[in-house]
Scaffold this motif. Structure first.
Motif, PDB file in Angstrom:
ATOM      1  N   ILE A  63     -51.166 -12.677 -56.033  1.00 31.85           N
ATOM      2  CA  ILE A  63     -52.408 -13.458 -55.978  1.00 31.85           C
ATOM      3  C   ILE A  63     -53.381 -13.097 -57.095  1.00 31.85           C
ATOM      4  CG2 ILE A  63     -52.263 -13.784 -53.474  1.00 31.85           C
ATOM      5  CD1 ILE A  63     -54.322 -11.511 -53.157  1.00 31.85           C
ATOM      6  N   GLY A  64     -52.999 -12.146 -57.954  1.00 28.13           N
ATOM      7  CA  GLY A  64     -53.872 -11.727 -59.037  1.00 28.13           C
ATOM      8  C   GLY A  64     -54.676 -10.493 -58.673  1.00 28.13           C
ATOM      9  N   PHE A  65     -55.167  -9.808 -59.703  1.00 30.58           N
ATOM     10  CA  PHE A  65     -56.125  -8.731 -59.463  1.00 30.58           C
ATOM     11  C   PHE A  65     -57.371  -9.330 -58.826  1.00 30.58           C
ATOM     12  CE2 PHE A  65     -53.551  -6.647 -62.733  1.00 30.58           C
ATOM     13  CZ  PHE A  65     -53.441  -5.366 -62.216  1.00 30.58           C
ATOM     14  N   HIS A  66     -58.294  -8.483 -58.407  1.00 29.34           N
ATOM     15  CA  HIS A  66     -59.470  -8.959 -57.687  1.00 29.34           C
ATOM     16  C   HIS A  66     -60.197 -10.078 -58.430  1.00 29.34           C
ATOM     17  CE1 HIS A  66     -63.849  -8.771 -56.791  1.00 29.34           C
ATOM     18  NE2 HIS A  66     -63.403  -8.823 -55.565  1.00 29.34           N
ATOM     19  N   TYR A  67     -60.365  -9.948 -59.738  1.00 33.82           N
ATOM     20  CA  TYR A  67     -61.107 -10.945 -60.504  1.00 33.82           C
ATOM     21  C   TYR A  67     -60.340 -12.258 -60.653  1.00 33.82           C
ATOM     22  CZ  TYR A  67     -58.127  -9.357 -64.365  1.00 33.82           C
ATOM     23  OH  TYR A  67     -57.048  -9.021 -65.151  1.00 33.82           O
ATOM     24  N   GLU A  68     -59.024 -12.260 -60.354  1.00 35.17           N
ATOM     25  CA  GLU A  68     -58.198 -13.474 -60.420  1.00 35.17           C
ATOM     26  C   GLU A  68     -57.919 -14.040 -59.034  1.00 35.17           C
ATOM     27  OE1 GLU A  68     -55.138 -12.659 -64.037  1.00 35.17           O
ATOM     28  OE2 GLU A  68     -55.020 -11.241 -62.365  1.00 35.17           O
ATOM     29  N   MET A  69     -58.134 -13.263 -58.000  1.00 37.35           N
ATOM     30  CA  MET A  69     -57.784 -13.648 -56.631  1.00 37.35           C
ATOM     31  C   MET A  69     -58.640 -14.827 -56.155  1.00 37.35           C
ATOM     32  SD  MET A  69     -57.987 -11.149 -53.289  1.00 37.35           S
ATOM     33  CE  MET A  69     -59.724 -10.794 -53.627  1.00 37.35           C
ATOM     34  N   THR A  70     -57.982 -15.797 -55.541  1.00 34.78           N
ATOM     35  CA  THR A  70     -58.686 -16.929 -54.947  1.00 34.78           C
ATOM     36  C   THR A  70     -58.148 -17.187 -53.549  1.00 34.78           C
ATOM     37  OG1 THR A  70     -57.109 -18.588 -55.757  1.00 34.78           O
ATOM     38  CG2 THR A  70     -58.957 -18.013 -57.228  1.00 34.78           C
ATOM     39  N   THR A  71     -58.926 -17.911 -52.767  1.00 36.91           N
ATOM     40  CA  THR A  71     -58.488 -18.259 -51.411  1.00 36.91           C
ATOM     41  C   THR A  71     -57.218 -19.104 -51.456  1.00 36.91           C
ATOM     42  OG1 THR A  71     -60.781 -18.218 -50.638  1.00 36.91           O
ATOM     43  CG2 THR A  71     -59.192 -19.350 -49.248  1.00 36.91           C
ATOM     44  N   PHE A  72     -57.132 -19.994 -52.451  1.00 37.34           N
ATOM     45  CA  PHE A  72     -55.946 -20.849 -52.586  1.00 37.34           C
ATOM     46  C   PHE A  72     -54.693 -20.008 -52.795  1.00 37.34           C
ATOM     47  CE2 PHE A  72     -52.970 -22.828 -55.598  1.00 37.34           C
ATOM     48  CZ  PHE A  72     -52.530 -23.894 -54.827  1.00 37.34           C
ATOM     49  N   LYS A  73     -54.747 -19.035 -53.706  1.00 36.53           N
ATOM     50  CA  LYS A  73     -53.576 -18.196 -53.979  1.00 36.53           C
ATOM     51  C   LYS A  73     -53.206 -17.355 -52.770  1.00 36.53           C
ATOM     52  CE  LYS A  73     -54.755 -17.694 -58.891  1.00 36.53           C
ATOM     53  NZ  LYS A  73     -55.207 -16.737 -59.919  1.00 36.53           N
ATOM     54  N   LEU A  74     -54.223 -16.814 -52.093  1.00 31.17           N
ATOM     55  CA  LEU A  74     -53.962 -15.995 -50.905  1.00 31.17           C
ATOM     56  C   LEU A  74     -53.345 -16.830 -49.793  1.00 31.17           C
ATOM     57  CD1 LEU A  74     -54.200 -13.285 -49.445  1.00 31.17           C
ATOM     58  CD2 LEU A  74     -56.541 -13.895 -48.822  1.00 31.17           C
ATOM     59  N   ASP A  75     -53.923 -18.001 -49.532  1.00 31.68           N
ATOM     60  CA  ASP A  75     -53.402 -18.868 -48.469  1.00 31.68           C
ATOM     61  C   ASP A  75     -51.978 -19.321 -48.781  1.00 31.68           C
ATOM     62  OD1 ASP A  75     -55.743 -18.617 -47.093  1.00 31.68           O
ATOM     63  OD2 ASP A  75     -56.568 -20.551 -47.704  1.00 31.68           O
ATOM     64  N   ASN A 180     -51.406  10.822 -67.155  1.00 32.49           N
ATOM     65  CA  ASN A 180     -52.273   9.663 -67.372  1.00 32.49           C
ATOM     66  C   ASN A 180     -53.197   9.477 -66.174  1.00 32.49           C
ATOM     67  OD1 ASN A 180     -50.808   9.337 -69.676  1.00 32.49           O
ATOM     68  ND2 ASN A 180     -49.924   7.353 -69.135  1.00 32.49           N
ATOM     69  N   LEU A 181     -54.488   9.395 -66.423  1.00 31.02           N
ATOM     70  CA  LEU A 181     -55.452   9.263 -65.335  1.00 31.02           C
ATOM     71  C   LEU A 181     -55.432   7.835 -64.789  1.00 31.02           C
ATOM     72  CD1 LEU A 181     -58.489  11.267 -66.788  1.00 31.02           C
ATOM     73  CD2 LEU A 181     -56.657  12.062 -65.267  1.00 31.02           C
ATOM     74  N   PHE A 182     -55.472   7.730 -63.460  1.00 29.73           N
ATOM     75  CA  PHE A 182     -55.484   6.426 -62.812  1.00 29.73           C
ATOM     76  C   PHE A 182     -56.884   5.817 -62.836  1.00 29.73           C
ATOM     77  CE2 PHE A 182     -51.588   7.480 -60.014  1.00 29.73           C
ATOM     78  CZ  PHE A 182     -50.746   6.905 -60.945  1.00 29.73           C
ATOM     79  N   ILE A 183     -56.919   4.496 -62.922  1.00 29.27           N
ATOM     80  CA  ILE A 183     -58.183   3.757 -62.889  1.00 29.27           C
ATOM     81  C   ILE A 183     -58.389   3.225 -61.475  1.00 29.27           C
ATOM     82  CG2 ILE A 183     -59.461   1.811 -63.840  1.00 29.27           C
ATOM     83  CD1 ILE A 183     -57.691   2.016 -66.333  1.00 29.27           C
ATOM     84  N   GLU A 184     -59.531   3.535 -60.887  1.00 28.83           N
ATOM     85  CA  GLU A 184     -59.840   3.032 -59.547  1.00 28.83           C
ATOM     86  C   GLU A 184     -59.894   1.506 -59.557  1.00 28.83           C
ATOM     87  OE1 GLU A 184     -62.933   4.994 -57.206  1.00 28.83           O
ATOM     88  OE2 GLU A 184     -63.084   6.512 -58.774  1.00 28.83           O
ATOM     89  N   LYS A 185     -59.390   0.893 -58.489  1.00 30.99           N
ATOM     90  CA  LYS A 185     -59.375  -0.552 -58.285  1.00 30.99           C
ATOM     91  C   LYS A 185     -58.416  -1.272 -59.238  1.00 30.99           C
ATOM     92  CE  LYS A 185     -64.262  -0.493 -56.915  1.00 30.99           C
ATOM     93  NZ  LYS A 185     -65.592  -1.097 -57.116  1.00 30.99           N
TER      94      LYS A 185
END
Length: 303
Positions: A63-75, A180-185
């Motif tokens: 469904i994409g990362f948070h900034y790409e996520m939409t209700t349409f993709k999730l549904d 390698n340090l992880f990036i939160e979120k």
């Protein structure tokens, strides 16, 4: 992948198969037509008998990362699996909590608010089943009773950890990437979201994916989290999956490795070469080494 999955079903006869996200590589930007084609391919590869239950957790590539996520993709994803994220299912006295970890951004987006509210509701429901004290009776009077068993969390993103530096095993991250340090979120959940899940559910086991490499972490010195490596040869030379035997109070996990990709390629190349030799020999187009040398000597003498 299809042969590996079908062979695993035939050999192990599981009751439930859990997929921890990233089922579709391009689900985050697929057109409706491309999505249907991906779904057809998925259903072919991961076909299973009716008595085996397959449950999928959503990942960022679905469904994409948070900034790409939409209700349409999730549904679209949830409709395919006839399932909802942030859901609790119980099988044989075992509580499983499905988490849409992509939605745990904590920024108050509509999907995020809905997800957190549902998780808080599930937490209350589980806590009511675990506690029998009199001062909880009024708060839990309208709650359906669940088995008094600490849940198992299933999610795509791992809980927060600094890196994979302490991960070991043949399927852990390569040595040059361990620090390698992880990036939160992005690589892992935020510290805040991780603490919320631990505080809400007090899980006895967490299973996650996303990193494509294996790792075992102990949170708060008591909660084990297993990062399950990729099942695809595209992501690693030695894919694997985990076979689990679970009860309401205990669990036993065993990692099952697929063949190395370079081993498969070697077998294919060798089999192809042998097939060519057999075909040439069958049609008498192949000269034996002895006859070849004899032919060269005769030709030399003639000259």
């Amino acid at each position: 992948m299809e042969r590996a999955f079908q062979t695993a079903l035939w050999l192990l006869q599981p009751e439930i198969v859990f997929i921890l996200g990233d089922i579709f590589d391009e689900g985050k930007w697929s057109s409706p037509q491309a999505w249907l084609e991906d779904v057809r391919r998925f259903q072919k590869i991961f076909r299973h008998p009716a008595h085996i239950e397959l449950i999928a957790v959503v990942g960022n590539h679905d469904i994409g990362f948070h900034y790409e996520m939409t209700t349409f993709k999730l549904d679209r994803f949830l409709k395919l699996f006839n399932f909802t994220s942030e859901k609790l299912i119980t099988r044989k006295g075992i509580n499983f909590v499905m988490v849409n970890s992509v939605a745990l951004e904590g920024d108050g987006c509509v999907i995020c608010k809905t997800a957190e509210a549902k998780l808080a509701e599930l937490s209350h429901k589980l806590n009511c089943s675990l506690k029998e004290q009199s001062h909880h009776k009024q708060r839990c009077s309208n709650m359906d009773k669940l088995p008094a068993s600490a849940p198992i969390l299933l999610q795509h993103y791992p809980l927060y950890r600094i890196s994979d530096s302490k991960c070991t095993g043949e399927d852990s991250v390569p040595l040059e990437k361990k620090n390698n340090l992880f990036i939160e979120k992005y690589d892992v959940l935020s510290q805040e979201a991780s603490q919320k899940l631990l505080w809400w559910f007090h899980p006895r086991l967490i299973l996650s994916g996303h990193t494509h490499s294996g790792c075992e972490v102990l949170h708060n010195a008591k909660v084990p989290e297993i990062s399950v490596p990729s099942f695809s040869w595209r992501n690693r030379n030695n894919p694997s999956f985990i076979m689990g035997s679970l009860t309401s109070t205990d669990f036993s996990l065993y990692k099952c490795f697929l063949p190395f990709e370079n081993t498969i390629i070697t077998i294919y190349c060798t089999a192809g070469a042998v097939l060519v030799v057999v075909i040439l020999a069958h049609f008498k187009l192949l000269i034996s080494p002895f006859r070849f040398v004899q032919h060269l000597i005769t030709k030399h003498k003639a000259v």
